[in-house]
Design a protein around this motif. Structure first.
Motif, PDB file in Angstrom:
ATOM      1  N   GLY A  34      27.090 -15.401  -3.606  1.00  0.00           N
ATOM      2  CA  GLY A  34      28.270 -14.560  -3.658  1.00  0.00           C
ATOM      3  C   GLY A  34      28.183 -13.402  -4.623  1.00  0.00           C
ATOM      4  O   GLY A  34      29.151 -12.657  -4.787  1.00  0.00           O
ATOM      5  N   ASP A  35      27.044 -13.213  -5.264  1.00  0.00           N
ATOM      6  CA  ASP A  35      26.908 -12.139  -6.241  1.00  0.00           C
ATOM      7  C   ASP A  35      27.108 -10.779  -5.579  1.00  0.00           C
ATOM      8  O   ASP A  35      26.629 -10.535  -4.461  1.00  0.00           O
ATOM      9  N   ARG A  36      27.767  -9.871  -6.293  1.00  0.00           N
ATOM     10  CA  ARG A  36      28.109  -8.568  -5.701  1.00  0.00           C
ATOM     11  C   ARG A  36      26.878  -7.707  -5.422  1.00  0.00           C
ATOM     12  O   ARG A  36      26.952  -6.755  -4.625  1.00  0.00           O
ATOM     13  N   THR A  37      25.739  -8.016  -6.070  1.00  0.00           N
ATOM     14  CA  THR A  37      24.539  -7.201  -5.838  1.00  0.00           C
ATOM     15  C   THR A  37      23.772  -7.630  -4.600  1.00  0.00           C
ATOM     16  O   THR A  37      22.847  -6.930  -4.170  1.00  0.00           O
ATOM     17  N   ARG A  38      24.131  -8.765  -4.017  1.00  0.00           N
ATOM     18  CA  ARG A  38      23.321  -9.307  -2.931  1.00  0.00           C
ATOM     19  C   ARG A  38      23.289  -8.429  -1.677  1.00  0.00           C
ATOM     20  O   ARG A  38      22.214  -8.217  -1.099  1.00  0.00           O
ATOM     21  N   PRO A  39      24.417  -7.931  -1.177  1.00  0.00           N
ATOM     22  CA  PRO A  39      24.348  -7.136   0.058  1.00  0.00           C
ATOM     23  C   PRO A  39      23.380  -5.958  -0.044  1.00  0.00           C
ATOM     24  O   PRO A  39      22.590  -5.725   0.864  1.00  0.00           O
ATOM     25  N   ALA A  40      23.444  -5.228  -1.152  1.00  0.00           N
ATOM     26  CA  ALA A  40      22.549  -4.078  -1.312  1.00  0.00           C
ATOM     27  C   ALA A  40      21.097  -4.525  -1.425  1.00  0.00           C
ATOM     28  O   ALA A  40      20.192  -3.896  -0.857  1.00  0.00           O
ATOM     29  N   ALA A  41      20.855  -5.630  -2.155  1.00  0.00           N
ATOM     30  CA  ALA A  41      19.492  -6.134  -2.323  1.00  0.00           C
ATOM     31  C   ALA A  41      18.920  -6.611  -0.989  1.00  0.00           C
ATOM     32  O   ALA A  41      17.755  -6.356  -0.665  1.00  0.00           O
ATOM     33  N   GLU A  42      19.740  -7.304  -0.197  1.00  0.00           N
ATOM     34  CA  GLU A  42      19.270  -7.769   1.104  1.00  0.00           C
ATOM     35  C   GLU A  42      18.967  -6.593   2.027  1.00  0.00           C
ATOM     36  O   GLU A  42      17.954  -6.586   2.738  1.00  0.00           O
ATOM     37  N   THR A  43      19.833  -5.600   2.007  1.00  0.00           N
ATOM     38  CA  THR A  43      19.601  -4.419   2.846  1.00  0.00           C
ATOM     39  C   THR A  43      18.286  -3.753   2.493  1.00  0.00           C
ATOM     40  O   THR A  43      17.495  -3.385   3.378  1.00  0.00           O
ATOM     41  N   LEU A  44      18.019  -3.602   1.190  1.00  0.00           N
ATOM     42  CA  LEU A  44      16.773  -2.971   0.762  1.00  0.00           C
ATOM     43  C   LEU A  44      15.574  -3.837   1.133  1.00  0.00           C
ATOM     44  O   LEU A  44      14.527  -3.316   1.538  1.00  0.00           O
ATOM     45  N   MET A  45      15.700  -5.156   1.013  1.00  0.00           N
ATOM     46  CA  MET A  45      14.605  -6.040   1.395  1.00  0.00           C
ATOM     47  C   MET A  45      14.226  -5.827   2.863  1.00  0.00           C
ATOM     48  O   MET A  45      13.044  -5.681   3.202  1.00  0.00           O
ATOM     49  N   PHE A  46      15.237  -5.784   3.733  1.00  0.00           N
ATOM     50  CA  PHE A  46      14.954  -5.600   5.155  1.00  0.00           C
ATOM     51  C   PHE A  46      14.355  -4.228   5.432  1.00  0.00           C
ATOM     52  O   PHE A  46      13.521  -4.073   6.330  1.00  0.00           O
ATOM     53  N   GLN A  47      14.764  -3.230   4.657  1.00  0.00           N
ATOM     54  CA  GLN A  47      14.187  -1.898   4.844  1.00  0.00           C
ATOM     55  C   GLN A  47      12.715  -1.862   4.445  1.00  0.00           C
ATOM     56  O   GLN A  47      11.915  -1.149   5.052  1.00  0.00           O
ATOM     57  N   LEU A  48      12.353  -2.636   3.425  1.00  0.00           N
ATOM     58  CA  LEU A  48      10.978  -2.637   2.929  1.00  0.00           C
ATOM     59  C   LEU A  48      10.060  -3.552   3.735  1.00  0.00           C
ATOM     60  O   LEU A  48       8.837  -3.422   3.643  1.00  0.00           O
ATOM     61  N   LEU A  49      10.625  -4.475   4.494  1.00  0.00           N
ATOM     62  CA  LEU A  49       9.812  -5.369   5.317  1.00  0.00           C
ATOM     63  C   LEU A  49       9.313  -4.607   6.542  1.00  0.00           C
ATOM     64  O   LEU A  49      10.041  -4.403   7.501  1.00  0.00           O
ATOM     65  N   THR A  50       8.093  -4.147   6.485  1.00  0.00           N
ATOM     66  CA  THR A  50       7.516  -3.401   7.597  1.00  0.00           C
ATOM     67  C   THR A  50       6.229  -4.084   8.044  1.00  0.00           C
ATOM     68  O   THR A  50       5.417  -4.518   7.215  1.00  0.00           O
ATOM     69  N   PRO A  51       6.020  -4.202   9.352  1.00  0.00           N
ATOM     70  CA  PRO A  51       4.807  -4.878   9.841  1.00  0.00           C
ATOM     71  C   PRO A  51       3.563  -4.070   9.514  1.00  0.00           C
ATOM     72  O   PRO A  51       3.620  -2.835   9.405  1.00  0.00           O
ATOM     73  N   VAL A  58       3.449  -7.349   0.642  1.00  0.00           N
ATOM     74  CA  VAL A  58       4.571  -7.373  -0.292  1.00  0.00           C
ATOM     75  C   VAL A  58       4.154  -6.610  -1.541  1.00  0.00           C
ATOM     76  O   VAL A  58       3.376  -7.107  -2.356  1.00  0.00           O
ATOM     77  N   GLY A  59       4.643  -5.392  -1.668  1.00  0.00           N
ATOM     78  CA  GLY A  59       4.365  -4.599  -2.849  1.00  0.00           C
ATOM     79  C   GLY A  59       5.231  -5.035  -4.019  1.00  0.00           C
ATOM     80  O   GLY A  59       6.043  -5.961  -3.916  1.00  0.00           O
ATOM     81  N   SER A  60       5.075  -4.354  -5.136  1.00  0.00           N
ATOM     82  CA  SER A  60       5.770  -4.762  -6.358  1.00  0.00           C
ATOM     83  C   SER A  60       7.292  -4.693  -6.202  1.00  0.00           C
ATOM     84  O   SER A  60       8.017  -5.588  -6.645  1.00  0.00           O
ATOM     85  N   LEU A  61       7.804  -3.643  -5.546  1.00  0.00           N
ATOM     86  CA  LEU A  61       9.254  -3.508  -5.398  1.00  0.00           C
ATOM     87  C   LEU A  61       9.819  -4.613  -4.506  1.00  0.00           C
ATOM     88  O   LEU A  61      10.808  -5.275  -4.865  1.00  0.00           O
ATOM     89  N   LEU A  62       9.199  -4.842  -3.351  1.00  0.00           N
ATOM     90  CA  LEU A  62       9.671  -5.889  -2.451  1.00  0.00           C
ATOM     91  C   LEU A  62       9.583  -7.255  -3.117  1.00  0.00           C
ATOM     92  O   LEU A  62      10.498  -8.082  -2.992  1.00  0.00           O
ATOM     93  N   GLY A  63       8.504  -7.491  -3.866  1.00  0.00           N
ATOM     94  CA  GLY A  63       8.375  -8.759  -4.575  1.00  0.00           C
ATOM     95  C   GLY A  63       9.476  -8.965  -5.597  1.00  0.00           C
ATOM     96  O   GLY A  63      10.029 -10.068  -5.728  1.00  0.00           O
ATOM     97  N   GLU A  64       9.833  -7.914  -6.311  1.00  0.00           N
ATOM     98  CA  GLU A  64      10.913  -8.020  -7.297  1.00  0.00           C
ATOM     99  C   GLU A  64      12.260  -8.273  -6.625  1.00  0.00           C
ATOM    100  O   GLU A  64      13.098  -9.032  -7.144  1.00  0.00           O
ATOM    101  N   ILE A  65      12.487  -7.656  -5.466  1.00  0.00           N
ATOM    102  CA  ILE A  65      13.751  -7.865  -4.760  1.00  0.00           C
ATOM    103  C   ILE A  65      13.860  -9.307  -4.272  1.00  0.00           C
ATOM    104  O   ILE A  65      14.916  -9.946  -4.399  1.00  0.00           O
ATOM    105  N   ILE A  66      12.778  -9.847  -3.715  1.00  0.00           N
ATOM    106  CA  ILE A  66      12.798 -11.237  -3.262  1.00  0.00           C
ATOM    107  C   ILE A  66      13.053 -12.173  -4.437  1.00  0.00           C
ATOM    108  O   ILE A  66      13.836 -13.124  -4.342  1.00  0.00           O
ATOM    109  N   THR A  67      12.410 -11.904  -5.565  1.00  0.00           N
ATOM    110  CA  THR A  67      12.626 -12.717  -6.762  1.00  0.00           C
ATOM    111  C   THR A  67      14.076 -12.622  -7.228  1.00  0.00           C
ATOM    112  O   THR A  67      14.696 -13.618  -7.598  1.00  0.00           O
ATOM    113  N   HIS A  68      14.628 -11.407  -7.185  1.00  0.00           N
ATOM    114  CA  HIS A  68      16.035 -11.206  -7.567  1.00  0.00           C
ATOM    115  C   HIS A  68      16.955 -12.018  -6.656  1.00  0.00           C
ATOM    116  O   HIS A  68      17.882 -12.691  -7.138  1.00  0.00           O
TER     117      HIS A  68
END
Length: 277
Positions: free
Chosen positions: A144-161, A127-137
């Motif tokens: 229901g916040d309008r920023t959630r769909p984009a934040a979740e999409t980015l989280m899944f993109q950054l989650l790499t094995p 978990v790098g700094s960007l992914l950590g900040e997104i999870i915290t966000h």
């Protein structure tokens, strides 16, 4: 414990160690927004010696250790989860866990069969700094916040094995060897050799050497190298320089660190540094 719950999950509350491997993609109704695959996000302080007994549940889970050191026992294997690492456990897989050192951790619970990840096996990731900040966000943002769909999409993109050559560290179970292992995981720069550790835990060098070989499959020196290189991977991924990382994990000479790193991973430390755009 702080929890950010999602629709339909009022009573969901599984303990710590991780799970992560949703399958498929989030369903949608015609003309309606996608349903979030996240059921609950828990942020908590893991306490020393805390235990999670063996259990299973259909919901996959993801555990990220921001400052704690955890051990997840999944599918007959112990997974060391130091700060900066995470573990995904697929739904239905039996798992247990324990806390080696207190610190902060986050557990994300996912709906079964509803998510963009397809990890069918227990999987480690950093978990790098960007992914950590997104999870915290996401933890601090209402479902229901309008920023959630984009934040979740980015989280899944950054989650790499982690790559196939990822370093697995087995934690010994004998109390004497485990005491040493826990201290080295917390302080990989500790320079004490086996004789000094034998004095520390009131046993012989021969006994300790036998214990490490029997319980980890490695000599003490080789096991310590694995711990150091694994800690180094996390630091490098966060942008720490090679020289600073070498010192932080116990190498006085960068050349010795680079040689050990290449021996363990097959690559140079620079491979793990963030790539500049």
């Amino acid at each position: 414990m702080e929890a950010n719950e999602y629709p339909g999950t009022a009573n969901l509350r599984e303990p710590r160690v991780t799970n992560n491997a949703p399958e498929g993609s989030a369903p949608t109704d015609a003309g309606s927004p996608a349903v979030s695959p996240i059921l609950c996000i828990d942020r908590d302080t893991a306490q020393d010696r805390e235990q999670l007994h063996l259990h299973a549940h259909p919901e996959p889970m993801l555990t990220w250790s921001s400052t704690a050191t955890l051990v997840g026992s999944v599918a007959g294997r112990d997974w060391l989860i130091p700060p900066g690492y995470g573990l995904w456990v697929p739904g239905g897989v039996e798992h247990a866990g324990s806390v080696l050192h207190t610190g902060e951790m986050v557990t994300i619970t996912f709906a079964p069969n509803r998510g963009p990840l397809a990890w069918t096996e227990p999987t480690c990731f950093t978990v790098g700094s960007l992914l950590g900040e997104i999870i915290t966000h996401l933890h601090h943002t209402a479902p229901g916040d309008r920023t959630r769909p984009a934040a979740e999409t980015l989280m899944f993109q950054l989650l790499t094995p982690l790559p196939p050559h990822h370093i697995h560290v087995t934690v010994p179970t004998d109390p004497r060897a485990r005491t040493i292992a826990e201290q080295l995981v917390a302080h990989p720069d500790d320079q004490r050799e086996l004789a000094a550790w034998a004095d520390h835990v009131h046993t012989s060098v021969r006994t300790l050497s036998r214990l490490f070989r029997a319980e980890t499959g490695l000599s003490f020196a080789a096991w310590r190298t694995q711990v150091r290189i694994r800690a180094a991977v996390s630091m490098l991924a966060r942008g720490t320089s090679v020289n600073a990382t070498a010192r932080a994990v116990g190498y006085r000479k960068p050349s010795a660190f680079i040689a050990a790193f290449r021996r363990v991973t097959g690559q140079t430390p620079g491979t793990y540094l963030p790539q500049l755009p």
